[in-house]
Design an enzyme around this catalytic site. Structure first.
Site, mmCIF file in Angstrom:
data_model
loop_
_atom_site.group_PDB
_atom_site.id
_atom_site.type_symbol
_atom_site.label_atom_id
_atom_site.label_comp_id
_atom_site.label_asym_id
_atom_site.label_seq_id
_atom_site.Cartn_x
_atom_site.Cartn_y
_atom_site.Cartn_z
ATOM 1 N N PRO A 132 45.435 15.093 48.178
ATOM 2 C CA PRO A 132 45.281 14.491 49.512
ATOM 3 C C PRO A 132 45.531 12.984 49.461
ATOM 4 O O PRO A 132 45.064 12.296 48.547
ATOM 5 C CB PRO A 132 43.825 14.801 49.874
ATOM 6 C CG PRO A 132 43.461 15.974 49.030
ATOM 7 C CD PRO A 132 44.224 15.822 47.756
ATOM 8 N N SER A 186 48.616 8.330 43.629
ATOM 9 C CA SER A 186 49.771 7.530 43.209
ATOM 10 C C SER A 186 49.918 7.533 41.693
ATOM 11 O O SER A 186 51.011 7.755 41.155
ATOM 12 C CB SER A 186 49.623 6.087 43.711
ATOM 13 O OG SER A 186 49.672 6.025 45.114
ATOM 14 N N ALA A 234 48.848 9.707 39.672
ATOM 15 C CA ALA A 234 49.180 11.053 39.205
ATOM 16 C C ALA A 234 50.691 11.268 39.221
ATOM 17 O O ALA A 234 51.257 11.858 38.288
ATOM 18 C CB ALA A 234 48.485 12.105 40.063
ATOM 19 N N ASP A 240 41.666 5.677 36.428
ATOM 20 C CA ASP A 240 42.489 6.803 36.873
ATOM 21 C C ASP A 240 43.576 7.125 35.859
ATOM 22 O O ASP A 240 43.863 8.290 35.575
ATOM 23 C CB ASP A 240 43.146 6.482 38.215
ATOM 24 C CG ASP A 240 42.131 6.154 39.295
ATOM 25 O OD1 ASP A 240 40.921 6.259 39.017
ATOM 26 O OD2 ASP A 240 42.556 5.791 40.403
#
Length: 615
Positions: free
Chosen positions: A383, A391, A393, A438
């Site tokens: 999502p 981003s 990912a 992240d």
């Protein structure tokens, strides 16, 4: 820059076996010099080197070929047929291996007889390689950039004998710290094999002359020269993309083995698509302190992912995503509506920036990637704008595809470096506000405890990362906005306040780190209620530092609903979503129903383990 191609070796054993063969299979090869033997494509091996050198933009017209008296006529004929200047063929006068003067003396002969006073490329003309993937210009550019001598190498395949090659040891700056010419077993654990492809600075030619004058008759190879040079002047290593087979002192069997290895290198590349995924993540504890020398715990989740697919192609093509990078619209009104809702920031720019930085990374790190083009596309179901690392990912999935496509390894691109790389793509190339958390979890997968303390970051350039057992985690849930706004706004002015030394912010980031240490202990000991309490404290501190206006009404509403049902709750990222842990599992159903009644999306978190295979 000038070039010397060495082809003066005497193939005594190989030629004897060719002459002794009675099958007639090798009759046409009898008397042929090693460098003029057929390569994998049937053409003489030397043809490939001449083509590579002749088209290299950094090399002048001065290319010299050093051969022996026995084979001189063969190379003279070859030169006439291939446009090589015959006056640049140098005869060392030897007629047999017993009278051979060695590669060092041959190189010295070329330097002296042609008064070479320039940077110099030296290659062995009887070395098999894949011309379709070898980029000589990339090698020469790296040599110019580093400003030292250059020794090229490749990672040896399993089964190759390291005692028959020159072996390099490198430091983190890719400088050669040791060079072992045909080392005895146990001398080194390195499997980085030198190839006879060296670049020497003009200033170093005097050292080569001196070594040639002083070298004993048993130390006449270029490997022995490199053993000495690494102790006298900076020598850097550059990894080549392929196996390089040297037709040295071999027989017919070994010659065929070299041919087969080179043919496998040419045809063994995967022609099918390479697919890699990177997963959404939830920050379980400590965020947003990852950008402030703090500590965090993060979990990769299977619920959502970004996927990149790369296939060989004649030209390099980046495919826009039909939904995320639209180029066709039903009308101006349609264009306006989509632009208002989703902005202009699709994944195409992420792919392009990742590819650009990948090329720069390899160039700076001395990794000569193959000259191979590709078609690259991406897809994602993460999502948007809810702080689940969508981003990064995409960037991570693209990076993993590039690493696989160009046959790099974790030694070339360690996981901590991958995380730093993706962060640099987003922050330096694209100006995205981001921290390391992240990128680390998407490189490692699983559940990772991360310590970004300044001392650690300054010492090694990345944090301390520890995998925590996913099996010890409780059942988390995730809720997010069905129609989110830009999650990047959630950071507000916290960076400026931290940089100015505001006590509340600085001590707050330290408190996030303390929560993380306590959460790590709670996970390892199975104290899920303690973990839930820490999650609530993490959110309360964030709310105190950022303020309700910054956090947003919809985000606060999700938190209020969760706490109404006695569930711990916090932001998993920068905003737009919440991650929770029910203190009573029976309350999850009612919690889900109220989330969905308020137009929020609710899912149970599915962890993505560390060691699961690529999809």
């Amino acid at each position: 820059m000038k070039c010397v191609i060495l082809v003066a070796g005497h193939a005594t054993r190989l030629e004897a076996e060719l002459r002794a063969d009675t099958s007639g299979k090798y009759a046409s090869l009898v008397g042929i010099p090693k460098a003029l033997l057929p390569g994998p494509d049937g053409r003489p091996i030397l043809d490939q080197w001449w083509a590579a050198v002749n088209t290299a933009s950094h090399i002048s017209s001065d290319v010299y070929l050093v051969t022996n008296a026995e084979k001189y006529k063969h190379y003279e004929r070859w030169a006439t047929a291939n446009g090589f200047p015959r006056q640049n063929i140098i005869n060392d006068g030897t007629t047999s291996s017993t009278g051979g003067i060695g590669a060092i003396a041959d190189l010295d002969l070329a330097i002296r007889s042609r008064s070479i006073d320039d940077d110099l490329l030296v290659v062995s003309g009887d070395m098999l390689f894949n011309p379709k993937s070898f980029d000589l210009d990339g090698v020469l550019q790296y040599f110019k950039a580093r400003g030292g001598e250059l020794s090229c190498y490749y990672a040896m395949h399993p089964g190759e004998d390291s005692t028959s090659r020159g072996i390099l040891e490198l430091n983190e700056d890719h400088q050669v710290t040791n060079f072992f010419e045909k080392p005895k077993p146990g001398t080194t654990t390195s499997r980085l094999a030198s190839v006879v492809l060296y670049c020497f600075k003009r200033e170093t030619l005097g050292l080569i002359r001196k070594f040639a004058e002083d070298a004993a008759t048993t130390r006449r190879s270029l490997g022995h020269l490199m053993e000495a040079l690494v102790k006298q002047t900076p020598v850097y290593g550059m990894k080549l993309p392929d196996h390089f087979g040297l037709i040295g002192a071999v027989g017919v069997k070994e010659y065929h083995q070299c041919l087969q290895a080179a043919q496998a290198e040419r045809s063994g590349r995967s022609v099918g698509p390479i697919v890699r995924r990177a997963y959404a993540r939830v920050g379980l504890m400590g965020n947003p302190s990852d950008g402030f020398f703090g500590k965090t715990i993060s979990l990769a989740i299977r619920n959502y992912w970004a996927q990149a697919t790369i296939t060989p192609n004649d030209t390099l093509v980046l495919e826009p995503h039909p939904l995320n990078d639209p180029t066709e619209f039903g009308s101006l009104a349609d264009l306006c509506g989509i632009s208002k809702k989703e902005g202009y920031q699709g994944g195409l720019r992420l792919m392009q920036a990742t590819c650009k930085k990948f090329f720069e990374f390899c160039s700076e790190r001395g990794i000569a990637i193959a000259r191979r083009n590709f078609r690259l596309k991406y897809d994602t179901n993460i999502p948007r704008q809810v702080g689940l690392a969508g981003s990064s990912a995409i960037c991570t999935a693209v990076l993993k595809c590039l690493v696989a496509f160009f046959n790099l390894t974790q030694e070339d691109f360690p996981l901590p470096v991958q995380a730093n790389f993706v962060l640099s793509v987003e922050t330096q190339e694209l100006g995205i506000n981001a921290g390391l958390q992240d990128r680390v979890i998407q490189a490692y997968n699983g559940c990772v405890y991360m310590d970004f303390s300044k001392e650690i970051m300054d010492a090694q350039g990345y944090g301390h990362y520890e995998q925590l057992p996913v099996s010890k985690l409780p059942q988390f849930w995730l809720g997010y906005l069905a129609d989110p706004s830009d999650s990047g706004k959630i950071h507000s002015n916290i960076r400026q306040r931290y940089n100015s030394g505001e006590e509340a912010v600085v001590s707050g980031m330290q408190q996030f780190a303390a929560f993380t240490d306590a959460a790590r202990a709670a996970i390892l000991s199975g104290q899920h209620n303690t973990l839930a309490d820490l999650m609530d404290k993490n959110f309360d501190l964030r709310r105190q530092l950022y303020g309700d206006e910054c956090l947003g009404e919809a985000n606060l509403k999700m938190v209020a609903i969760a706490r109404k049902h006695n569930s711990a709750v916090k932001f998993p990222g920068s905003g737009g979503a919440v991650v929770g842990l029910c203190r009573n599992s029976e309350s999850m159903r009612a919690l889900q129903e109220e989330f969905e009644a308020n137009n929020f999306v609710f899912v149970k978190v599915i962890p993505r383990g560390q060691d699961e295979p690529h999809e």
